[in-house]
Design an enzyme around this catalytic site. Structure first.
Site, PDB file in Angstrom:
ATOM      1  N   SER A 117       9.881   1.673   6.689  1.00 46.85           N
ATOM      2  CA  SER A 117       8.427   1.777   6.651  1.00 46.85           C
ATOM      3  C   SER A 117       7.943   3.130   7.166  1.00 46.85           C
ATOM      4  CB  SER A 117       7.790   0.664   7.497  1.00 46.85           C
ATOM      5  OG  SER A 117       8.072  -0.604   6.947  1.00 46.85           O
ATOM      6  N   GLY A 135     -13.290  -4.660   2.106  1.00 47.95           N
ATOM      7  CA  GLY A 135     -12.240  -5.564   1.667  1.00 47.95           C
ATOM      8  C   GLY A 135     -11.764  -6.436   2.811  1.00 47.95           C
ATOM      9  N   TYR A 136     -11.495  -7.702   2.494  1.00 50.17           N
ATOM     10  CA  TYR A 136     -11.074  -8.618   3.560  1.00 50.17           C
ATOM     11  C   TYR A 136      -9.867  -9.447   3.121  1.00 50.17           C
ATOM     12  CZ  TYR A 136     -11.734 -11.379   7.810  1.00 50.17           C
ATOM     13  OH  TYR A 136     -11.571 -11.968   9.043  1.00 50.17           O
ATOM     14  N   GLY A 137      -8.864  -8.716   2.582  1.00 50.39           N
ATOM     15  CA  GLY A 137      -7.585  -9.367   2.304  1.00 50.39           C
ATOM     16  C   GLY A 137      -6.774  -9.390   3.598  1.00 50.39           C
ATOM     17  N   CYS A 184       0.821  -1.214   0.000  1.00 49.30           N
ATOM     18  CA  CYS A 184       0.000   0.000   0.000  1.00 49.30           C
ATOM     19  C   CYS A 184       0.854   1.262   0.000  1.00 49.30           C
ATOM     20  CB  CYS A 184      -0.919   0.004   1.213  1.00 49.30           C
ATOM     21  SG  CYS A 184      -0.051  -0.032   2.800  1.00 49.30           S
ATOM     22  N   ASN A 185       2.110   1.152   0.399  1.00 49.74           N
ATOM     23  CA  ASN A 185       2.921   2.360   0.510  1.00 49.74           C
ATOM     24  C   ASN A 185       4.220   2.311  -0.295  1.00 49.74           C
ATOM     25  OD1 ASN A 185       3.037   4.983   1.649  1.00 49.74           O
ATOM     26  ND2 ASN A 185       4.669   4.299   3.000  1.00 49.74           N
ATOM     27  N   GLN A 244       4.853  -9.438   3.480  1.00 51.89           N
ATOM     28  CA  GLN A 244       4.711  -8.904   2.122  1.00 51.89           C
ATOM     29  C   GLN A 244       5.930  -9.235   1.264  1.00 51.89           C
ATOM     30  OE1 GLN A 244       4.004  -4.906   3.416  1.00 51.89           O
ATOM     31  NE2 GLN A 244       1.783  -5.082   3.253  1.00 51.89           N
TER      32      GLN A 244
END
Length: 392
Positions: A99, A175-177, A46-47, A110
């Protein structure tokens, strides 16, 4: 040469959206990269969007943008690291040093997922394979030694803590990842009244908690009025939260997705308080100093992993010579063994063994002496003497 391109930290989310690679496009992107690189791994979260690759081409960035159909005017928004700097960056990333939320615990998973994806598609060979395996091992060791997990931090924990600190008790997750699941875990640990979880297929989520209601994604607009806080974390390539569908009441909205889930115009309306990934860093975190201290004290684990990988890579460069030396040794041994087998019935075995051992020794000693003489005559005896002295 191992290289890396990634987005600079000061790049705004509007640009990051244009250079993001959503999961369903990764396989196609990897295939495109393999047309110009020897190996490649895509780390897209996401970042961050980072591509680790092996290539001798030092001016490859433009070709990568072309392969991924990215706007070349945005090349100024990426950095390009090579060799040791790229290796160091990955080790720091996997341990949470790079991060937005220092030490966040999702990045290790990830990185592991990114590596597993390319293992399946066979886009890594020895160097990137070894690098990512070393990085993942480094990340695990770092978390065990630093006990950073005892000071939990993630975008999910931060937003839930922020919302609950304001007294919100009615939530909706879009969303449910992996992020959605983690967010729901943090929410359900608190004193809440209601949690809606919006998914495409309601049959795929089963949570036995009376506070939880699973709703079809297409119906989210029907439930906005019943919640105080919406947390969106889908992998959709487009907006899913639209201003025209929101109720005429205050809402706290967190957008943890890249590309963004929430229409930009929503944040311009005074009724709605919107935090996207860029704004999360503004949320105060009481645990920051504790994490910073723990990570600083265990930085040596990262440095050791970098050193070990570079040593492996350096030795790999002479691996063919090492193999040749071993084969020569095997040939010398086999030749003497064959001689012993043929003569052991006709010769004194003790003398035969002595003769063969001396012959084996001379095979290397005489060659070392020859090389030493040759190098001395060429004026290069100093390094040769040093190496032979260490061997003998």
């Amino acid at each position: 040469m191992i290289q890396l391109i990634g987005l600079k930290h000061d790049v705004k989310i509007g640009i990051r959206e244009k250079l993001s690679i959503i999961p369903k496009h990764q396989e196609k992107c990897l295939k495109a990269l393999l047309n110009i690189c020897e190996e490649a791994v895509i780390l897209s979260t996401c970042n961050r969007t980072e591509i680790y690759f092996k290539s001798k081409d030092e001016n490859i960035i433009s070709k990568i943008f072309e392969a991924l159909n990215w706007d070349k005017t945005l090349i100024k928004c990426v950095f390009n690291y090579k060799e040791e700097k790229a290796i160091q960056h990955l080790m720091e990333v996997v341990c949470g040093f790079d991060s937005l939320l220092l030490g966040e615990d999702q990045i290790l998973g990830q990185v592991r997922d990114a590596y597993e994806a390319v293992k399946a598609s066979k886009t890594t060979q020895k160097e990137l394979q070894r690098l990512f395996e070393k990085a993942i091992a480094c990340g695990k060791k770092f978390r065990t030694k630093s006990k950073i997990g005892d000071i939990p931090v993630s975008s999910s924990s931060m937003v839930v803590k922020q919302a609950m600190g304001r007294g919100h008790k009615n939530f909706m997750i879009l969303g449910y990842g992996a992020v959605g699941e983690l967010t729901s875990k943090y929410i359900l640990e608190g004193e809440i009244d209601l949690l809606y979880i919006a998914v495409r297929d309601i049959q795929k989520v089963n949570i036995e908690d009376p506070r939880v209601k699973i709703i079809p994604f297409k119906d989210i607009h029907k439930y906005y009025k019943e919640v105080d806080c919406v947390i969106s974390c889908t992998s959709a390539p487009h907006n899913v939260v639209h201003l025209k569908e929101l109720p005429n009441k205050y809402l706290l909205l967190f957008d943890l997705a890249v590309p963004r889930d929430i229409e930009e115009i929503v944040s311009e309306n005074p009724l709605y308080e919107v935090y996207d990934i860029d704004k999360l860093g503004d949320i105060h975190d009481d645990n920051y100093k504790r994490r910073e201290c723990s990570m600083k004290n265990n930085r040596y684990i990262v440095d050791e992993a970098i050193k070990e990988y570079i040593e492996w890579k350096t030795i790999k460069e002479i691996s063919s010579l090492i193999i040749r030396i071993k084969h020569n040794g095997e040939d010398v041994c086999k030749e003497r063994l064959d001689t012993f087998k043929h003569k052991k019935e006709t010769k004194d075995n003790e003398k035969l063994a002595e003769m063969l051992l001396k012959s084996t020794s001379n095979a290397y000693i005489n060659r070392a002496i020859e090389v030493l003489k040759e190098e001395h005559l060429k004026g290069r005896s100093k390094e040769c003497v040093e190496i032979i002295s260490r061997i003998f």
